[in-house]
Design an enzyme around this catalytic site. Structure first.
Site, PDB file in Angstrom:
ATOM      1  N   HIS A  98      13.169  20.645  -2.585  1.00  0.00           N
ATOM      2  CA  HIS A  98      11.968  21.170  -1.946  1.00  0.00           C
ATOM      3  C   HIS A  98      11.855  20.743  -0.484  1.00  0.00           C
ATOM      4  O   HIS A  98      10.761  20.629   0.063  1.00  0.00           O
ATOM      5  CB  HIS A  98      10.701  20.750  -2.714  1.00  0.00           C
ATOM      6  CG  HIS A  98      10.820  20.887  -4.198  1.00  0.00           C
ATOM      7  ND1 HIS A  98      11.153  22.080  -4.813  1.00  0.00           N
ATOM      8  CD2 HIS A  98      10.676  19.967  -5.202  1.00  0.00           C
ATOM      9  CE1 HIS A  98      11.198  21.896  -6.135  1.00  0.00           C
ATOM     10  NE2 HIS A  98      10.916  20.635  -6.389  1.00  0.00           N
ATOM     11  N   ARG A  99      13.011  20.494   0.134  1.00  0.00           N
ATOM     12  CA  ARG A  99      13.069  20.063   1.542  1.00  0.00           C
ATOM     13  C   ARG A  99      12.429  18.687   1.765  1.00  0.00           C
ATOM     14  O   ARG A  99      12.119  18.313   2.894  1.00  0.00           O
ATOM     15  CB  ARG A  99      12.413  21.093   2.472  1.00  0.00           C
ATOM     16  CG  ARG A  99      13.124  22.456   2.491  1.00  0.00           C
ATOM     17  CD  ARG A  99      14.567  22.291   2.941  1.00  0.00           C
ATOM     18  NE  ARG A  99      15.277  23.545   3.094  1.00  0.00           N
ATOM     19  CZ  ARG A  99      16.027  24.122   2.159  1.00  0.00           C
ATOM     20  NH1 ARG A  99      16.124  23.549   0.966  1.00  0.00           N
ATOM     21  NH2 ARG A  99      16.667  25.246   2.377  1.00  0.00           N
ATOM     22  N   LEU A 100      12.272  17.913   0.707  1.00  0.00           N
ATOM     23  CA  LEU A 100      11.772  16.539   0.843  1.00  0.00           C
ATOM     24  C   LEU A 100      12.974  15.615   1.002  1.00  0.00           C
ATOM     25  O   LEU A 100      13.295  14.809   0.129  1.00  0.00           O
ATOM     26  CB  LEU A 100      10.920  16.160  -0.368  1.00  0.00           C
ATOM     27  CG  LEU A 100       9.653  16.999  -0.559  1.00  0.00           C
ATOM     28  CD1 LEU A 100       8.906  16.584  -1.814  1.00  0.00           C
ATOM     29  CD2 LEU A 100       8.742  16.868   0.662  1.00  0.00           C
TER      30      LEU A 100
END
Length: 211
Positions: free
Chosen positions: A189-191
């Site tokens: 999640h682009r974390l």
């Protein structure tokens, strides 16, 4: 498909503070060895970024030829564009893009010329064809056609067919002495996970950065 629609998830696992070595040089060697063990194409390939006298940044890919607590080594033509930039401003950055492992390492530091002995040792270890190419190519200079370069290479090959090839005066290496390291690991999640090492009072401080 539009470029803006191209994306994928990073799923190979996160990076936590407890996973990091206190010493960034050791952490780098650990990740580099994992990149080598994973059979990544050109695991020692790194981008070297420099800035010219007008403040214009330039980047190019070179190969890492040595690393340790004294710095990171690469070799080049000392008349090349990158060398001219370093002569004006020795602040550089290095970037290792290990996409297959969903990892990146970014290093900032200062580039210093290697000694004549260090240059000789590495030049002598190179294949003969690579030695000849270093002499034949005046890197970054304009040439009219590839045939000019190939003709010079063949001329030198004949000239040194039976003898040792001397280290050209315009060829040598640099040692990049790091000021900072950033280790990046892709996350879902682009974390993404990012950790920055900076020197403070003779030791390395580690900070987590937002992705």
């Amino acid at each position: 498909m539009k470029l803006s629609d191209i994306r994928r998830e990073y799923i190979q696992g996160g990076l936590r503070r407890k996973d990091l070595m206190p010493n960034p040089f050791i952490q780098f060697e650990h990740w580099l060895q994992q990149a080598i063990d994973a059979n990544i194409s050109d695991p020692t390939a790194m981008t070297v970024a420099t800035v010219d006298s007008d403040g214009q940044p330039f980047q190019r890919i070179v190969l890492l030829k040595g690393s340790g607590e004294d710095g990171f080594l690469f070799y080049t033509n000392l008349g090349s564009r990158k060398a001219q930039h370093i002569e004006h401003n020795n602040r550089v950055s290095l970037h290792f893009p290990w996409h297959m492992l969903e990892r990146q390492v970014h290093i900032t530091g200062r580039a210093q010329k290697l000694s004549a002995i260090e240059n000789f040792k590495y030049f002598s270890s190179r294949p003969k064809e690579s030695q000849l190419a270093a002499i034949a190519s005046h890197q970054s200079s304009r040439i009219s056609a590839r045939g000019v370069l190939e003709g010079k290479f063949l001329e030198l090959k004949q000239k040194f067919a039976k003898g040792e090839i001397p280290v050209p005066s315009f060829w040598g290496g640099y040692r990049v002495i790091p000021d900072s390291f950033e280790f990046w690991q892709g996350g879902e999640h682009r974390l993404h996970d990012r950790f920055l090492y900076t020197q403070s009072g003779g030791h390395w401080e580690i900070d987590r950065l937002a992705p």
